[in-house]
Design a protein around this motif. Structure first.
Motif, PDB file in Angstrom:
ATOM      1  N   ASN A   1       8.305 -29.970 -29.057  1.00 30.74           N
ATOM      2  CA  ASN A   1       7.387 -29.659 -30.145  1.00 30.74           C
ATOM      3  C   ASN A   1       7.198 -30.854 -31.080  1.00 30.74           C
ATOM      4  O   ASN A   1       6.075 -31.166 -31.503  1.00 30.74           O
ATOM      5  CB  ASN A   1       7.906 -28.454 -30.911  1.00 30.74           C
ATOM      6  CG  ASN A   1       6.990 -28.029 -32.048  1.00 30.74           C
ATOM      7  OD1 ASN A   1       7.443 -27.725 -33.142  1.00 30.74           O
ATOM      8  ND2 ASN A   1       5.695 -27.997 -31.815  1.00 30.74           N
TER       9      ASN A   1
ATOM     10  N   ASP B   1       0.129 -35.905 -31.653  1.00 29.32           N
ATOM     11  CA  ASP B   1      -1.027 -35.332 -32.330  1.00 29.32           C
ATOM     12  C   ASP B   1      -1.385 -36.154 -33.565  1.00 29.32           C
ATOM     13  O   ASP B   1      -2.542 -36.560 -33.754  1.00 29.32           O
ATOM     14  CB  ASP B   1      -0.724 -33.880 -32.702  1.00 29.32           C
ATOM     15  CG  ASP B   1      -1.847 -33.242 -33.500  1.00 29.32           C
ATOM     16  OD1 ASP B   1      -2.904 -32.962 -32.917  1.00 29.32           O
ATOM     17  OD2 ASP B   1      -1.660 -33.027 -34.719  1.00 29.32           O
TER      18      ASP B   1
ATOM     19  N   CYS C   1       5.081 -33.545 -29.349  1.00 31.00           N
ATOM     20  CA  CYS C   1       3.663 -33.170 -29.421  1.00 31.00           C
ATOM     21  C   CYS C   1       3.106 -33.398 -30.825  1.00 31.00           C
ATOM     22  O   CYS C   1       1.969 -33.855 -30.984  1.00 31.00           O
ATOM     23  CB  CYS C   1       3.478 -31.710 -29.013  1.00 31.00           C
ATOM     24  SG  CYS C   1       3.827 -31.373 -27.281  1.00 31.00           S
ATOM     25  N   ALA C   2       3.901 -33.082 -31.849  1.00 29.84           N
ATOM     26  CA  ALA C   2       3.463 -33.306 -33.236  1.00 29.84           C
ATOM     27  C   ALA C   2       3.265 -34.793 -33.506  1.00 29.84           C
ATOM     28  O   ALA C   2       2.294 -35.200 -34.162  1.00 29.84           O
ATOM     29  CB  ALA C   2       4.478 -32.719 -34.208  1.00 29.84           C
TER      30      ALA C   2
ATOM     31  N   GLN D   1       5.104 -24.898 -30.661  1.00 29.43           N
ATOM     32  CA  GLN D   1       5.498 -24.423 -31.979  1.00 29.43           C
ATOM     33  C   GLN D   1       5.746 -22.919 -31.947  1.00 29.43           C
ATOM     34  O   GLN D   1       6.724 -22.424 -32.517  1.00 29.43           O
ATOM     35  CB  GLN D   1       4.410 -24.740 -32.999  1.00 29.43           C
ATOM     36  CG  GLN D   1       4.697 -24.193 -34.392  1.00 29.43           C
ATOM     37  CD  GLN D   1       3.660 -24.602 -35.409  1.00 29.43           C
ATOM     38  OE1 GLN D   1       3.824 -25.602 -36.095  1.00 29.43           O
ATOM     39  NE2 GLN D   1       2.566 -23.853 -35.503  1.00 29.43           N
TER      40      GLN D   1
ATOM     41  N   PHE E   1       0.908 -28.656 -28.973  1.00 29.45           N
ATOM     42  CA  PHE E   1       1.675 -28.559 -30.221  1.00 29.45           C
ATOM     43  C   PHE E   1       1.782 -27.114 -30.677  1.00 29.45           C
ATOM     44  O   PHE E   1       2.866 -26.625 -30.998  1.00 29.45           O
ATOM     45  CB  PHE E   1       1.018 -29.406 -31.305  1.00 29.45           C
ATOM     46  CG  PHE E   1       1.541 -29.122 -32.694  1.00 29.45           C
ATOM     47  CD1 PHE E   1       2.798 -29.546 -33.074  1.00 29.45           C
ATOM     48  CD2 PHE E   1       0.776 -28.401 -33.600  1.00 29.45           C
ATOM     49  CE1 PHE E   1       3.291 -29.274 -34.344  1.00 29.45           C
ATOM     50  CE2 PHE E   1       1.256 -28.121 -34.865  1.00 29.45           C
ATOM     51  CZ  PHE E   1       2.520 -28.562 -35.240  1.00 29.45           C
ATOM     52  N   TYR E   2       0.648 -26.398 -30.702  1.00 30.75           N
ATOM     53  CA  TYR E   2       0.663 -25.005 -31.137  1.00 30.75           C
ATOM     54  C   TYR E   2       1.432 -24.121 -30.151  1.00 30.75           C
ATOM     55  O   TYR E   2       2.116 -23.178 -30.561  1.00 30.75           O
ATOM     56  CB  TYR E   2      -0.760 -24.479 -31.312  1.00 30.75           C
ATOM     57  CG  TYR E   2      -1.463 -25.033 -32.519  1.00 30.75           C
ATOM     58  CD1 TYR E   2      -0.945 -24.846 -33.799  1.00 30.75           C
ATOM     59  CD2 TYR E   2      -2.652 -25.759 -32.387  1.00 30.75           C
ATOM     60  CE1 TYR E   2      -1.584 -25.358 -34.910  1.00 30.75           C
ATOM     61  CE2 TYR E   2      -3.300 -26.268 -33.496  1.00 30.75           C
ATOM     62  CZ  TYR E   2      -2.767 -26.073 -34.753  1.00 30.75           C
ATOM     63  OH  TYR E   2      -3.392 -26.587 -35.858  1.00 30.75           O
TER      64      TYR E   2
ATOM     65  N   TRP F   1      -3.881 -32.935 -28.042  1.00 26.53           N
ATOM     66  CA  TRP F   1      -2.453 -32.770 -28.307  1.00 26.53           C
ATOM     67  C   TRP F   1      -2.177 -31.606 -29.242  1.00 26.53           C
ATOM     68  O   TRP F   1      -1.038 -31.160 -29.358  1.00 26.53           O
ATOM     69  CB  TRP F   1      -1.872 -34.060 -28.894  1.00 26.53           C
ATOM     70  CG  TRP F   1      -1.548 -35.067 -27.841  1.00 26.53           C
ATOM     71  CD1 TRP F   1      -2.305 -36.133 -27.455  1.00 26.53           C
ATOM     72  CD2 TRP F   1      -0.373 -35.113 -27.014  1.00 26.53           C
ATOM     73  NE1 TRP F   1      -1.690 -36.824 -26.449  1.00 26.53           N
ATOM     74  CE2 TRP F   1      -0.498 -36.229 -26.162  1.00 26.53           C
ATOM     75  CE3 TRP F   1       0.762 -34.306 -26.916  1.00 26.53           C
ATOM     76  CZ2 TRP F   1       0.475 -36.561 -25.224  1.00 26.53           C
ATOM     77  CZ3 TRP F   1       1.735 -34.645 -25.983  1.00 26.53           C
ATOM     78  CH2 TRP F   1       1.589 -35.749 -25.147  1.00 26.53           C
ATOM     79  N   ASP F   2      -3.214 -31.117 -29.942  1.00 28.78           N
ATOM     80  CA  ASP F   2      -2.991 -29.989 -30.831  1.00 28.78           C
ATOM     81  C   ASP F   2      -2.711 -28.706 -30.044  1.00 28.78           C
ATOM     82  O   ASP F   2      -1.989 -27.823 -30.523  1.00 28.78           O
ATOM     83  CB  ASP F   2      -4.190 -29.779 -31.760  1.00 28.78           C
ATOM     84  CG  ASP F   2      -5.519 -29.729 -31.008  1.00 28.78           C
ATOM     85  OD1 ASP F   2      -5.544 -30.131 -29.829  1.00 28.78           O
ATOM     86  OD2 ASP F   2      -6.524 -29.313 -31.601  1.00 28.78           O
TER      87      ASP F   2
ATOM     88  N   TYR G   1       8.192 -37.865 -36.961  1.00 25.96           N
ATOM     89  CA  TYR G   1       8.373 -36.832 -35.933  1.00 25.96           C
ATOM     90  C   TYR G   1       8.990 -37.411 -34.660  1.00 25.96           C
ATOM     91  O   TYR G   1       9.789 -36.746 -33.992  1.00 25.96           O
ATOM     92  CB  TYR G   1       7.028 -36.180 -35.612  1.00 25.96           C
ATOM     93  CG  TYR G   1       6.506 -35.271 -36.696  1.00 25.96           C
ATOM     94  CD1 TYR G   1       7.375 -34.472 -37.442  1.00 25.96           C
ATOM     95  CD2 TYR G   1       5.144 -35.191 -36.993  1.00 25.96           C
ATOM     96  CE1 TYR G   1       6.902 -33.634 -38.444  1.00 25.96           C
ATOM     97  CE2 TYR G   1       4.673 -34.356 -37.985  1.00 25.96           C
ATOM     98  CZ  TYR G   1       5.550 -33.577 -38.707  1.00 25.96           C
ATOM     99  OH  TYR G   1       5.085 -32.757 -39.696  1.00 25.96           O
TER     100      TYR G   1
END
Length: 444
Positions: free
Chosen positions: A225, A232, A228-229, A253, A249-250, A245-246, A183
């Motif tokens: 994004n 995460d 962040c992934a 996303q 990420f969401y 970090w989730d 990622y």
């Protein structure tokens, strides 16, 4: 009668096969709470172990209640935990067909962990144990309740990890350990892509339209994004928890998916560079797609943050799949409308070459969008299903690579240039294109 009995015995276990196929290998330190659950089997986690794999389960606040007050308390050895690989799941289904009264905990195809008979006596009723994984493979962690007409309540904390050569714990499944680096590389690629796009827009600023600025925003959000992934997955790999970090990420996303669908719809309608406004039906498509993406993002959060142990996990997967299919179909309509409009306009405005070029462009755009949706929804799912557990990262790489190729093609086709070959044509080409247009109409 025998066939009917076998079918009824295996019926409760058929959804488990779907669960195992749908659920990806998860990770992290999971804290689960099961309340008044009557299911005979509960899929808790799925994880790819190496030869250094370990599993720790902490059970507390255990309560077993019979559904009929007059019924005696069940044998605690009929309730317990075990590991199962996917190949053995099919064997167990066949075994239950042959012997409907068989308790899964007594099958020799499972890796037995412990039963409630090993718990400390009430009122604490708890246990904390660690187990080395017998052999490297992808395993599903199950809880089985072979006591009929009973409900279970308990709190669980699970640690599934592989030991690295330096002794550190790796909480990512064996097929996902490469994801943080993967990622991160794609994130850097998109940041470079954004710089190149900014340079192209600045160099051709007289040809820049609003859609090009929206496309730049899409690249920025996509890069963030992926960052962040990567963070995460990195924190999950090292510590077992994403350290917050989730959440970004969401968020990114959701923004990224909404922007992507919006850009495809706006390009498909010809907004900004062919016409300055949207028609009513095109606005309706946007008003349908964006709320559906809110629902899809909610389903994605539930799927990612809970796990297959919740009762409605399959339902949320079905909601996500249905919404995704509806959105993929919806974004195709504006492209079809543009192709039809250009075809009809070509017959009346006398600019055959220009309209034929536009028609060709939108047909190519239509093919690219269909190819992208087909690959990321069907081919990637097939790769995720058939790939060995150690190579699950290949499906993630394929999805990101396909997305990057899609972005490059679309951004190249609709780049801001002073004389775009699709929109500015010499008058000398008009007469020659009249014949090509007639042939085009004849084929249609």
């Amino acid at each position: 009668m025998a066939k009917t009995a076998s079918a009824s015995a295996t019926a409760p276990f058929l959804p488990l096969l779907l669960l195992v196929l749908l659920s990806p290998s998860t990770a992290e330190i999971k804290s689960l709470t099961i309340s008044s659950d009557t299911r005979p089997m509960i899929l808790l986690e799925k994880f790819g172990f190496t030869h250094t794999g370990h599993l720790t389960i902490s059970v507390s606040s255990v309560s077993v209640i019979t559904l009929h007050p007059t019924s005696p308390q069940p044998d605690p050895s009929l309730l317990g935990f075990f590991l199962l690989n996917q190949e053995s799941l099919l064997q167990i289904l066949l075994e239950i067909q042959q012997n409907p009264s068989l308790c899964v905990l007594n099958s020799h195809y499972i890796t037995h962990l412990f039963t409630f008979a090993d718990l400390s006596p009430p009122p604490s009723a708890s246990l904390n144990r660690s187990f080395p994984v017998p052999s490297p493979n992808e395993y599903s962690l199950f809880f089985s309740n072979c006591a009929p007409e009973t409900s279970i309540s308990m709190s669980l904390v699970t640690h599934l990890f592989n030991l690295e050569p330096d002794g550190y714990k790796n909480f990512l499944s064996a097929g996902q350990s490469q994801l943080p680096f993967l990622y991160f590389v794609f994130a850097i690629t998109y940041f470079v892509f954004l710089l190149l796009w900014t340079h192209i827009c600045y160099t051709n600023k007289l040809s820049v339209h609003r859609i090009h600025l929206l496309m730049a925003a899409l690249l920025l959000v996509k890069a963030i994004n992926l960052i962040c992934a990567a963070e995460d997955k990195h924190y999950v790999k090292v510590t077992g928890t994403p350290h917050g970090w989730d959440i970004p990420f969401y968020i990114f996303q959701f923004i990224r998916v909404v922007l992507l669908f919006t850009v495809i719809i706006l390009i498909g309608t010809g907004w900004s560079f062919l016409k300055p406004f949207l028609q009513e039906r095109e606005k309706k498509v946007l008003m349908i797609v964006i709320p559906l993406q809110v629902l899809a993002n909610l389903a994605s959060v539930v799927i990612g943050e809970t796990g297959p142990f919740i009762k409605d996990w399959v339902t949320w997967n079905q909601i996500f799949l249905l919404v995704d299919i509806i959105c993929c179909c919806a974004i195709i309509f504006p492209i079809v409308w543009s192709i039809r409009s250009l075809r009809e306009t070509s017959k009346t405005d006398g600019k055959a070459a220009r309209n034929l070029a536009k028609l060709t462009l939108f047909r190519q755009f239509y093919i690219v969008v269909i190819g992208y949706l087909y690959f990321t929804r069907i081919v990637v799912f097939a790769l995720r299903t058939i790939a060995a557990y150690k190579y699950q990262w290949v499906s993630n790489f394929s999805e990101e690579a396909a997305s990057l190729v899609f972005y490059v093609i679309i951004f190249y086709m609709f780049r801001p240039v002073e004389k775009n070959e699709y929109f500015v044509l010499d008058e000398e080409e008009e007469e020659a294109s009249e014949l090509a247009l007639r042939d085009e109409e004849f084929e249609l």
